[in-house]
Design a protein around this motif. Structure first.
Motif, PDB file in Angstrom:
ATOM      1  N   PHE A 316       9.582 -49.610  31.787  1.00  0.00           N
ATOM      2  CA  PHE A 316       9.729 -48.778  32.975  1.00  0.00           C
ATOM      3  C   PHE A 316      10.975 -49.191  33.750  1.00  0.00           C
ATOM      4  CE2 PHE A 316       5.103 -47.237  33.706  1.00  0.00           C
ATOM      5  CZ  PHE A 316       5.149 -46.614  32.478  1.00  0.00           C
ATOM      6  N   PRO A 317      11.448 -48.318  34.643  1.00  0.00           N
ATOM      7  CA  PRO A 317      12.598 -48.696  35.488  1.00  0.00           C
ATOM      8  C   PRO A 317      12.343 -49.998  36.232  1.00  0.00           C
ATOM      9  CG  PRO A 317      12.146 -46.355  35.701  1.00  0.00           C
ATOM     10  CD  PRO A 317      11.039 -46.924  34.862  1.00  0.00           C
ATOM     11  N   ASP A 318      13.257 -50.953  36.044  1.00  0.00           N
ATOM     12  CA  ASP A 318      13.123 -52.277  36.653  1.00  0.00           C
ATOM     13  C   ASP A 318      13.747 -52.224  38.046  1.00  0.00           C
ATOM     14  OD1 ASP A 318      12.859 -54.885  37.264  1.00  0.00           O
ATOM     15  OD2 ASP A 318      13.815 -55.670  35.475  1.00  0.00           O
ATOM     16  N   CYS A 319      12.923 -51.833  39.031  1.00  0.00           N
ATOM     17  CA  CYS A 319      13.431 -51.626  40.384  1.00  0.00           C
ATOM     18  C   CYS A 319      13.768 -52.932  41.085  1.00  0.00           C
ATOM     19  CB  CYS A 319      12.415 -50.853  41.226  1.00  0.00           C
ATOM     20  SG  CYS A 319      11.938 -49.267  40.521  1.00  0.00           S
ATOM     21  N   VAL A 320      13.254 -54.037  40.581  1.00  0.00           N
ATOM     22  CA  VAL A 320      13.435 -55.319  41.274  1.00  0.00           C
ATOM     23  C   VAL A 320      14.728 -55.997  40.871  1.00  0.00           C
ATOM     24  CG1 VAL A 320      12.433 -57.601  41.662  1.00  0.00           C
ATOM     25  CG2 VAL A 320      10.944 -55.602  41.450  1.00  0.00           C
ATOM     26  N   ARG A 321      15.078 -55.932  39.572  1.00  0.00           N
ATOM     27  CA  ARG A 321      16.169 -56.761  39.077  1.00  0.00           C
ATOM     28  C   ARG A 321      17.373 -55.994  38.561  1.00  0.00           C
ATOM     29  NH1 ARG A 321      11.531 -59.755  37.454  1.00  0.00           N
ATOM     30  NH2 ARG A 321      11.320 -58.418  35.649  1.00  0.00           N
ATOM     31  N   THR A 322      17.319 -54.679  38.487  1.00  0.00           N
ATOM     32  CA  THR A 322      18.458 -53.943  37.939  1.00  0.00           C
ATOM     33  C   THR A 322      18.959 -52.907  38.935  1.00  0.00           C
ATOM     34  OG1 THR A 322      17.030 -52.294  36.863  1.00  0.00           O
ATOM     35  CG2 THR A 322      17.615 -54.263  35.589  1.00  0.00           C
ATOM     36  N   CYS A 323      20.188 -52.455  38.692  1.00  0.00           N
ATOM     37  CA  CYS A 323      20.822 -51.497  39.599  1.00  0.00           C
ATOM     38  C   CYS A 323      20.248 -50.098  39.364  1.00  0.00           C
ATOM     39  CB  CYS A 323      22.334 -51.504  39.384  1.00  0.00           C
ATOM     40  SG  CYS A 323      22.839 -51.043  37.705  1.00  0.00           S
ATOM     41  N   ILE A 324      20.550 -49.199  40.293  1.00  0.00           N
ATOM     42  CA  ILE A 324      19.956 -47.862  40.270  1.00  0.00           C
ATOM     43  C   ILE A 324      20.418 -47.082  39.045  1.00  0.00           C
ATOM     44  CG2 ILE A 324      21.796 -46.938  41.738  1.00  0.00           C
ATOM     45  CD1 ILE A 324      18.089 -45.854  41.680  1.00  0.00           C
ATOM     46  N   LEU A 325      21.664 -47.274  38.593  1.00  0.00           N
ATOM     47  CA  LEU A 325      22.143 -46.546  37.419  1.00  0.00           C
ATOM     48  C   LEU A 325      21.367 -46.965  36.178  1.00  0.00           C
ATOM     49  CD1 LEU A 325      24.047 -44.627  36.015  1.00  0.00           C
ATOM     50  CD2 LEU A 325      25.770 -46.450  35.938  1.00  0.00           C
ATOM     51  N   HIS A 326      21.117 -48.249  36.024  1.00  0.00           N
ATOM     52  CA  HIS A 326      20.328 -48.717  34.879  1.00  0.00           C
ATOM     53  C   HIS A 326      18.902 -48.190  34.966  1.00  0.00           C
ATOM     54  CE1 HIS A 326      18.025 -51.695  32.463  1.00  0.00           C
ATOM     55  NE2 HIS A 326      19.056 -51.568  31.652  1.00  0.00           N
ATOM     56  N   GLN A 327      18.346 -48.107  36.173  1.00  0.00           N
ATOM     57  CA  GLN A 327      17.001 -47.558  36.339  1.00  0.00           C
ATOM     58  C   GLN A 327      16.950 -46.098  35.905  1.00  0.00           C
ATOM     59  OE1 GLN A 327      15.343 -48.327  40.303  1.00  0.00           O
ATOM     60  NE2 GLN A 327      16.666 -50.113  40.466  1.00  0.00           N
ATOM     61  N   LYS A 328      17.971 -45.326  36.239  1.00  0.00           N
ATOM     62  CA  LYS A 328      17.995 -43.914  35.847  1.00  0.00           C
ATOM     63  C   LYS A 328      18.051 -43.767  34.330  1.00  0.00           C
ATOM     64  CE  LYS A 328      17.841 -42.033  39.920  1.00  0.00           C
ATOM     65  NZ  LYS A 328      16.667 -41.238  40.332  1.00  0.00           N
ATOM     66  N   LEU A 329      18.799 -44.641  33.672  1.00  0.00           N
ATOM     67  CA  LEU A 329      18.859 -44.575  32.212  1.00  0.00           C
ATOM     68  C   LEU A 329      17.534 -45.026  31.604  1.00  0.00           C
ATOM     69  CD1 LEU A 329      22.469 -45.929  31.567  1.00  0.00           C
ATOM     70  CD2 LEU A 329      21.693 -43.563  31.711  1.00  0.00           C
ATOM     71  N   GLN A 330      16.872 -46.006  32.218  1.00  0.00           N
ATOM     72  CA  GLN A 330      15.529 -46.372  31.761  1.00  0.00           C
ATOM     73  C   GLN A 330      14.565 -45.206  31.933  1.00  0.00           C
ATOM     74  OE1 GLN A 330      15.007 -50.084  34.099  1.00  0.00           O
ATOM     75  NE2 GLN A 330      14.589 -51.090  32.162  1.00  0.00           N
ATOM     76  N   MET A 331      14.680 -44.493  33.038  1.00  0.00           N
ATOM     77  CA  MET A 331      13.849 -43.314  33.266  1.00  0.00           C
ATOM     78  C   MET A 331      14.109 -42.262  32.192  1.00  0.00           C
ATOM     79  SD  MET A 331      11.619 -41.644  35.045  1.00  0.00           S
ATOM     80  CE  MET A 331      11.469 -42.337  36.695  1.00  0.00           C
ATOM     81  N   LYS A 427       8.721 -45.003  38.316  1.00  0.00           N
ATOM     82  CA  LYS A 427       9.485 -44.596  39.495  1.00  0.00           C
ATOM     83  C   LYS A 427      10.740 -45.451  39.596  1.00  0.00           C
ATOM     84  CE  LYS A 427       6.495 -41.700  41.632  1.00  0.00           C
ATOM     85  NZ  LYS A 427       6.807 -40.355  42.111  1.00  0.00           N
ATOM     86  N   THR A 428      11.833 -44.804  39.919  1.00  0.00           N
ATOM     87  CA  THR A 428      13.048 -45.549  40.215  1.00  0.00           C
ATOM     88  C   THR A 428      13.070 -45.930  41.689  1.00  0.00           C
ATOM     89  OG1 THR A 428      14.247 -43.480  40.593  1.00  0.00           O
ATOM     90  CG2 THR A 428      14.356 -44.431  38.383  1.00  0.00           C
ATOM     91  N   GLU A 429      14.022 -46.757  42.030  1.00  0.00           N
ATOM     92  CA  GLU A 429      14.060 -47.314  43.383  1.00  0.00           C
ATOM     93  C   GLU A 429      14.198 -46.232  44.441  1.00  0.00           C
ATOM     94  OE1 GLU A 429      16.062 -51.287  45.216  1.00  0.00           O
ATOM     95  OE2 GLU A 429      17.321 -50.031  43.964  1.00  0.00           O
ATOM     96  N   ASP A 430      15.067 -45.268  44.213  1.00  0.00           N
ATOM     97  CA  ASP A 430      15.254 -44.220  45.203  1.00  0.00           C
ATOM     98  C   ASP A 430      14.020 -43.335  45.321  1.00  0.00           C
ATOM     99  OD1 ASP A 430      15.681 -43.322  42.622  1.00  0.00           O
ATOM    100  OD2 ASP A 430      17.018 -41.697  43.251  1.00  0.00           O
ATOM    101  N   GLN A 431      13.263 -43.159  44.223  1.00  0.00           N
ATOM    102  CA  GLN A 431      12.036 -42.362  44.290  1.00  0.00           C
ATOM    103  C   GLN A 431      10.954 -43.086  45.088  1.00  0.00           C
ATOM    104  OE1 GLN A 431      11.516 -41.829  40.032  1.00  0.00           O
ATOM    105  NE2 GLN A 431      12.109 -39.672  40.175  1.00  0.00           N
ATOM    106  N   LEU A 432      10.861 -44.399  44.919  1.00  0.00           N
ATOM    107  CA  LEU A 432       9.897 -45.162  45.716  1.00  0.00           C
ATOM    108  C   LEU A 432      10.225 -45.080  47.195  1.00  0.00           C
ATOM    109  CD1 LEU A 432       9.529 -48.347  43.473  1.00  0.00           C
ATOM    110  CD2 LEU A 432       7.879 -46.485  43.741  1.00  0.00           C
TER     111      LEU A 432
END
Length: 749
Positions: A316-331, A427-432
């Motif tokens: 899942f998107p790693d909201c704690v340790r990675t940047c938002i761009l990496h989270q979007k690609l995980q999503m 959920k990505t960081e911006d969605q949370l």
């Protein structure tokens, strides 16, 4: 500069100073200075002087590195302009000064103390050759703020963060046509399974197919193709740069713990470095926009073809340790995996559904035959009703994962089966943050609390539906006992199925609480037939919309944290024993980067970090240049100590003088510089002269000559007590300074 008289006990000393802008001919050499000194000391005393003690120091300056082979060239990262593109260079950042960071090298040759009888220095002959001096020392002058490649890369990219131009502004209206071409169908079938529970997700623009024709930009097509193969190596069967196993990367155990970017050499890592290369070498903001457009188009193409994105950490998107761009690609990868699983399940279920439908028809026929008979008594009627309920098509158990090892249903005594449930919604960081903002806006009144409960209950409803489907005849107590053990209070004794009795907790007994309400509205629907909690189509389109609508400055801000992390990693790889404080400085920069990579962009902090990196890069470049000039492949402790003293701006004695390794390299540097200068002069005056056979000196004329003359002589008369006499002379190309003191005996005149 001093002038005056000092009167002591029996001694009077006169301090004299002479400063001339033009050097007299008779004072250019030691012979003339000795004559001048003896004349001054011997005035009126009428005695023959003892031999004068002479100390000499010549200074030589070397600052023209352009015609020398001793300049350490920076890494060649102009490969973008060439015909071939080195893939190895794409994944690393340049490091080093763009020109030599050593401004000047001063060589001081010293003869500490000699008698005038053993040295000759005149216009026709001199014993004061620098290679024969017993003592050598050097001092270097650094360029104050040398231009360094890594610092320039970062500074250039930081400036892009304030660029507000859109893709259309930079690439033209072809971008709009590419986005409007080939609109895909939205998820039509989602309407059939629309849930009554509202969701927070918003509607975004629908998917667009990848445009076949590339949008024109400053990056040549062959270079762009190489870059895309570097970013997506799975597209090339013979790729030399595949991604490593990102599952073994544990950022918590890494030295970069707390830096919120991504794994090293991942897709975002490579994209940030390549973006810096493109913006610095291939056209600035327009090149960055072209690269980003092609990157997003490739992501969309992979979504449409259900091809996983490489170089992205799994899960899942790693909201704690990675940047938002990496989270979007995980999503995006989560969406692709869901889409692939759903398509595979649909193919498998086609044959299964046919068999189930035929079985269901036969069971329905048996059911009607069974109910056509009249019940003979009440027991028979109850038995037939239970049989009817058991054989109803819509009440058959479905979506079972496994049997629970101990639990049984409270009312029927049937084993409790664990249901197959839908996975949690990623959920990505911006969605949370968006969800939290919606929750806050609902307020604290009754209506707001109800809406908040309904928004949060979508997942609970799905789990209850799955539980009912897997366990026909289950009641709320069965679900609570398994799903929320803290709300099931065990009593003493056992029930008729030999399992401990119990009751619901106090909060579950509140009338019309959300758990009871949702349980009453839940239907026995297995997970694969429910409306998807995680709508992969919608979430993928939201992620693509997020990527596709960024301005140039926003793109740069997305990549800046990872690029800065890569720059600091490049800096940390520079091991220099001559800079003992380098690890501490790198740790200080790391602390700033940990703060800067938190969710809110802090461009001023990045500016400070870049300035720190530039300063360290300049120091490392200076050490590398000195090491290249004075002791290539020399890693001894003595040489390291020598470099440390030089870096502090001190004048350092050369070990073994002109006879040592450092001295021989300095001699060769001066010889090469003299030869290069002679070649230039000869070619400009008479190109036909063979410079290889020309005679030239190893060292140029000294830029400064310093002499100290000392003698002890009776003054002002032969019967006076001998007194010390001294003269300091400094000869430069444009002036001469003479400073001396001359003592007289005030008792025995």
């Amino acid at each position: 500069m001093y002038f005056g008289t000092c009167i002591g006990k029996g001694v009077c000393t006169h301090f004299d100073m002479v400063h001339l802008k033009k050097v007299p001919l008779h004072c250019k050499y030691l012979t003339g200075l000795l004559a001048l000194f003896k004349q001054k000391v011997g005035e009126g005393c009428g005695v023959q002087l003892d031999p004068v003690s002479v100390s000499v120091r010549f200074s030589y300056l070397l600052k023209d590195w352009t015609n020398s082979t001793w300049t350490q060239e920076p890494p060649d990262f102009d490969f973008m302009q060439g015909e071939t593109l080195g893939v190895a260079e794409l994944g690393k950042l340049p490091f080093g000064a763009t020109y030599d960071p050593i401004a000047e090298l001063h060589l001081f040759t010293t003869w500490p103390e000699m008698s005038e009888n053993f040295v000759v220095d005149s216009e026709g002959f001199t014993d004061l050759e620098p290679q024969f001096a017993p003592q050598w020392s050097v001092q270097v002058k650094m360029v104050s703020s040398p231009a360094c490649l890594l610092g320039e890369y970062l500074t250039d990219f930081l400036h892009l963060c304030n660029n507000q131009k859109t893709m259309v502004d930079l690439l033209g209206e072809a971008v709009i046509y590419a986005e409007q071409e080939g609109q895909m169908l939205s998820s039509v079938f989602n309407i059939l399974t629309e849930s009554k529970i509202p969701t927070i997700s918003t509607v975004v623009s629908k998917a667009t197919t990848k445009k076949n024709k590339n949008v024109e930009g400053p990056i040549p097509e062959e270079i762009l193709l190489s870059i895309l193969y570097f970013l997506f190596p799975d597209a090339d069967e013979n790729s030399k740069t595949p991604y490593g196993d990102l599952t073994v990367y544990n950022v918590d155990e890494d030295q970069w713990k707390g830096v919120k970017t991504c794994a090293m050499d991942s897709l975002v890592w490579r994209l940030a470095i390549v973006a810096a290369h493109c913006s610095y070498n291939l056209g600035g903001a327009a090149a960055l926009a072209q690269l980003w457009y092609e990157f997003v188009q490739e992501i969309r193409f992979r979504w449409e073809r259900s091809i996983l994105i490489p170089g992205v950490s799994p899960g899942f998107p790693d909201c704690v340790r990675t940047c938002i761009l990496h989270q979007k690609l995980q999503m995006m990868n989560c969406c692709i995996e869901k889409k692939k699983a759903r398509e595979e399940m649909a193919l498998k279920s086609q044959s299964i559904d046919t068999d189930e439908f035929e079985t269901a028809e036969s069971e329905e026929e048996e059911f009607f035959e069974c109910t056509s008979e009249e019940p003979t008594n009440e027991d028979d009627s109850t038995t037939r009703t239970q049989l009817k309920a058991k054989h109803l098509l819509w009440n058959k158990p479905a979506g079972r994962l496994a049997k629970h090892p101990s639990f049984k249903l409270i009312q029927t005594g049937d084993p409790l089966y664990l249901p197959i449930m839908q996975d949690p919604v990623p959920k990505t960081e911006d969605q949370l943050e968006e969800d939290a903002e919606v929750m806050m806006q609902l307020g604290t009144d009754k209506h707001g609390s109800e809406m908040r409960a309904r928004l949060m209950s979508a997942s609970l409803l799905s789990d209850m539906d799955s539980f009912k489907a897997a366990n026909p005849g289950a009641v709320l107590e069965d679900f609570i006992r398994w799903y929320s053990p803290r709300d099931w209070i065990e009593d003493s004794g056992t029930d008729e199925w030999d399992q401990p009795r119990g009751h619901l907790s106090a909060r579950m007994l509140i009338p019309n609480n959300p758990w009871i309400t949702i349980w009453n509205s839940a239907q026995p629907v297995p997970a694969h037939r429910q409306k998807r909690l995680f709508d992969d189509t919608r979430e993928a389109e939201k992620a693509l919309h997020f990527l596709n609508t960024k301005r140039t400055g926003q793109i740069a801000q997305l990549l800046l944290p990872t690029l800065t992390h890569a720059a600091l990693y490049t800096l940390s790889e520079q091991k220099q024993d001559a800079l003992p404080n380098l690890p501490d400085v790198a740790l200080s920069i790391l602390n700033k980067l940990q703060y800067a990579t938190k969710p809110i962009p802090k461009l001023h902090t990045y500016r400070e970090i870049i300035q720190d990196i530039e300063g360290v890069e300049a120091l490392v470049a200076q050490v590398n240049s000195l090491q290249h000039k004075l002791g290539d492949n020399n890693d001894s402790k003595e040489f390291t100590s020598f470099l440390i003293q030089l870096m502090r701006g001190k004048e350092v004695e050369v070990p073994d003088g002109s006879r040592g390794n450092i001295g021989s390299r300095i001699t060769t540097m001066f010889r090469d510089a003299q030869k290069a200068a002679l070649v230039m002069i000869t070619l400009n005056s008479n190109p036909e002269i063979d410079t290889e056979d020309s005679k030239f000196k190893t060292f140029p004329e000294p830029c400064c000559k310093e002499f100290v003359l000392r003698v002890v002589s009776p003054r002002p008369s032969p019967t006076s007590t001998p007194q010390p006499q001294r003269l300091y002379a400094c000869l430069q190309r444009d002036d001469i300074r003479l400073a001396g003191f001359f003592s007289e005996d005030t008792i025995f005149l």
